[in-house]
Design a protein around this motif. Structure first.
Motif, short mmCIF file in Angstrom:
data_model
loop_
_atom_site.label_atom_id
_atom_site.label_comp_id
_atom_site.label_asym_id
_atom_site.label_seq_id
_atom_site.Cartn_x
_atom_site.Cartn_y
_atom_site.Cartn_z
N TRP A 1 0.88 -0.78 -0.43
CA TRP A 1 0.03 -0.39 -0.23
C TRP A 1 1.16 1.44 0.11
O TRP A 1 0.55 1.69 -0.96
N ARG A 2 2.25 0.93 0.66
CA ARG A 2 2.60 2.03 0.71
C ARG A 2 3.50 2.58 -0.20
O ARG A 2 3.59 4.12 -1.52
N SER A 3 3.72 1.36 -1.43
CA SER A 3 4.53 1.47 -2.35
C SER A 3 3.59 1.69 -3.47
O SER A 3 3.54 2.34 -4.41
N LEU A 4 2.51 1.65 -3.41
CA LEU A 4 1.36 2.22 -4.31
C LEU A 4 0.81 4.05 -4.30
O LEU A 4 0.71 4.53 -5.22
N VAL A 5 0.83 3.92 -3.28
CA VAL A 5 0.72 5.45 -3.30
C VAL A 5 2.00 6.33 -3.39
O VAL A 5 1.61 7.75 -4.03
N HIS A 6 2.75 5.82 -3.24
CA HIS A 6 4.07 6.46 -3.66
C HIS A 6 4.19 6.46 -5.48
O HIS A 6 4.03 7.37 -5.84
N THR A 7 3.55 5.42 -5.69
CA THR A 7 3.27 5.76 -7.43
C THR A 7 2.60 6.11 -7.34
O THR A 7 2.86 6.64 -8.71
N LEU B 1 3.64 9.76 -10.55
CA LEU B 1 3.34 9.56 -11.59
C LEU B 1 2.98 11.55 -11.32
O LEU B 1 3.08 12.10 -13.05
N ALA B 2 1.91 11.73 -10.13
CA ALA B 2 1.71 13.13 -10.36
C ALA B 2 2.91 14.49 -10.46
O ALA B 2 3.14 15.57 -11.14
N TYR B 3 4.09 14.13 -9.11
CA TYR B 3 5.90 14.87 -10.18
C TYR B 3 5.92 14.59 -10.88
O TYR B 3 6.05 15.79 -11.80
N HIS B 4 6.21 13.85 -12.40
CA HIS B 4 6.31 13.55 -13.60
C HIS B 4 5.79 14.22 -14.33
O HIS B 4 6.88 14.37 -14.52
N VAL B 5 4.67 14.33 -13.71
CA VAL B 5 3.57 14.74 -15.08
C VAL B 5 3.52 16.43 -14.57
O VAL B 5 3.31 17.75 -16.08
N VAL B 6 3.75 17.01 -13.40
CA VAL B 6 4.04 18.25 -12.95
C VAL B 6 5.17 19.29 -13.74
O VAL B 6 5.40 19.46 -14.44
N PHE C 1 10.56 13.40 -3.62
CA PHE C 1 10.42 14.33 -4.52
C PHE C 1 12.08 14.50 -5.37
O PHE C 1 11.86 14.75 -6.65
N SER C 2 12.64 14.48 -4.49
CA SER C 2 14.59 14.55 -5.18
C SER C 2 14.40 13.82 -5.81
O SER C 2 15.49 13.99 -7.00
N VAL C 3 14.08 12.02 -6.32
CA VAL C 3 14.86 11.24 -7.20
C VAL C 3 13.77 11.71 -8.65
O VAL C 3 14.04 11.57 -9.70
N ASN C 4 13.10 12.38 -8.19
CA ASN C 4 12.05 12.35 -9.09
C ASN C 4 11.91 13.82 -9.84
O ASN C 4 11.94 13.53 -11.48
N LEU C 5 12.42 14.43 -9.45
CA LEU C 5 13.44 15.22 -9.87
C LEU C 5 14.21 15.01 -10.74
O LEU C 5 15.04 15.65 -12.25
N PHE D 1 -1.79 14.66 -25.36
CA PHE D 1 -0.65 13.71 -25.56
C PHE D 1 0.85 13.52 -25.26
O PHE D 1 0.46 12.31 -23.82
N VAL D 2 0.96 14.74 -24.37
CA VAL D 2 1.79 15.34 -23.33
C VAL D 2 1.77 14.38 -22.41
O VAL D 2 2.27 13.58 -21.60
N VAL D 3 0.73 14.94 -21.73
CA VAL D 3 0.10 14.62 -20.15
C VAL D 3 0.23 12.33 -20.35
O VAL D 3 0.66 12.00 -18.97
N SER D 4 -0.48 12.15 -21.12
CA SER D 4 -0.15 10.62 -21.42
C SER D 4 1.05 10.06 -21.69
O SER D 4 1.16 8.91 -20.93
#
Length: 311
Positions: free
Chosen positions: A85-91, A95-100, A178-182, A236-239
């Motif tokens: 469940w923790r890894s699911l929330v992190h996923t 996903l939101a971090y990467h899109v934004v 956040f740091s890794v996603n950056l 398209f970019v969001v997808s």
């Protein structure tokens, strides 16, 4: 007349028979031409999918060990595993971090670079170059940038008098994801930038002229002309960003391996940990199915959202 009509009917029947035989022959030829590709698809795609489903109902502790049928025990284990469940929330957060971050940065740079004339090619090339670097290499580079003692980031903050803002970027549980996603977004934003630039070039320039005649300022032209003109490219970019976000693995694995204390654990990294470190292949197969269902659900929701936007 009757003989002529009868002869015409016979000729039409022969033509229909010839066409039917030709169609059957074309279908047979098409099948044999597609057979090699279909065989490869079955071996490398359909067979692994079927094996994953089979493995999710079995208990296996290694590749060379026998599997025992356990029914839905692996699914129950996954439901009661807090790390799942923790890894699911992190996923979802990843996903939101990467899109934004990656998508948003790509849009901002596209708006800035598209205004340039002489140096546009240089900046387009420079910003796209990180996309050519593998995520594993990006992870190594940014792990050194984030080094708390000798890393470029903390050193730069100290040199400019902002030493109070230095952090353990990969050891702080609140900052690590956040740091890794950056770092991952830095590798991906160049592609999104080029897509947005292509979209900007397709917007009719007369729309900007009409907006200027109406007295619109730069911000109003952005809101009422540019962004609506980029609607198809944006979807398209969001997808694409969501697909890339769901595949997040290499950067996390290289930089933190899911730590500290599972605070950067994603579904993909936990699958690897279960399959190749804990040798719990049954539970890993369940999480593979969960990730596939998640991708399908996101795709369906996104396609419906895109259909509403296009109406």
């Amino acid at each position: 007349m009757a003989g002529h009509t009868g002869g015409l009917s016979v000729r039409m029947s022969k033509r229909r028979a010839a066409r039917s035989g030709s169609a059957d022959g074309d279908a047979g030829t098409a099948f044999w031409l597609m057979a090699p590709a279909l065989g490869l698809y079955a071996v490398f795609t359909l067979l692994p999918i079927a094996a994953t489903f089979w493995l999710s109902f079995n208990s296996s502790s290694g590749f060379n060990t026998s599997a025992a049928f356990v029914g839905f025990d692996n699914y129950a284990k996954a439901a009661h595993d807090p790390i799942v469940w923790r890894s699911l929330v992190h996923t979802f957060v990843w996903l939101a971090y990467h899109v934004v971050m990656a998508g948003g940065l790509g849009l901002l740079l596209a708006l800035a670079v598209s205004r340039l004339r002489i140096t546009q090619v240089f900046f387009r090339t420079a910003f796209f170059l990180p996309h050519l670097v593998s995520l594993a290499v990006v992870g190594v580079i940014w792990a050194n940038i984030y080094d708390p003692f000798f890393g470029l980031l903390n050193t730069a903050l100290t040199r400019i008098g902002l030493g109070a803002f230095t952090q353990g970027w990969l050891s702080d549980q609140a900052l690590v994801l956040f740091s890794v996603n950056l770092a991952s977004s830095w590798q991906g934003f160049g592609l999104y930038m080029l897509l947005f630039i292509a979209g900007l070039q397709n917007i009719d320039r007369s729309l900007y002229d009409a907006a200027e005649v109406d007295g619109a300022n730069a911000f109003q032209k952005l809101i009422h002309v540019t962004l609506p003109g980029l609607r198809e490219v944006t979807t398209f970019v969001v997808s694409l960003a969501m697909i890339n976000g769901l595949k997040g693995f290499a950067t996390v694995f290289v930089m933190t391996n899911g730590g500290p204390f599972y605070q950067s654990e994603l579904i993909t990294t936990y699958i690897y940990r279960l399959a190749f470190q804990s040798q719990d292949h049954g539970l890993a197969a369940v999480l593979c199915i969960l990730l596939s269902l998640l991708a399908i659900a996101i795709t369906i929701v996104f396609n419906r959202w895109r259909a509403r936007l296009s109406q």
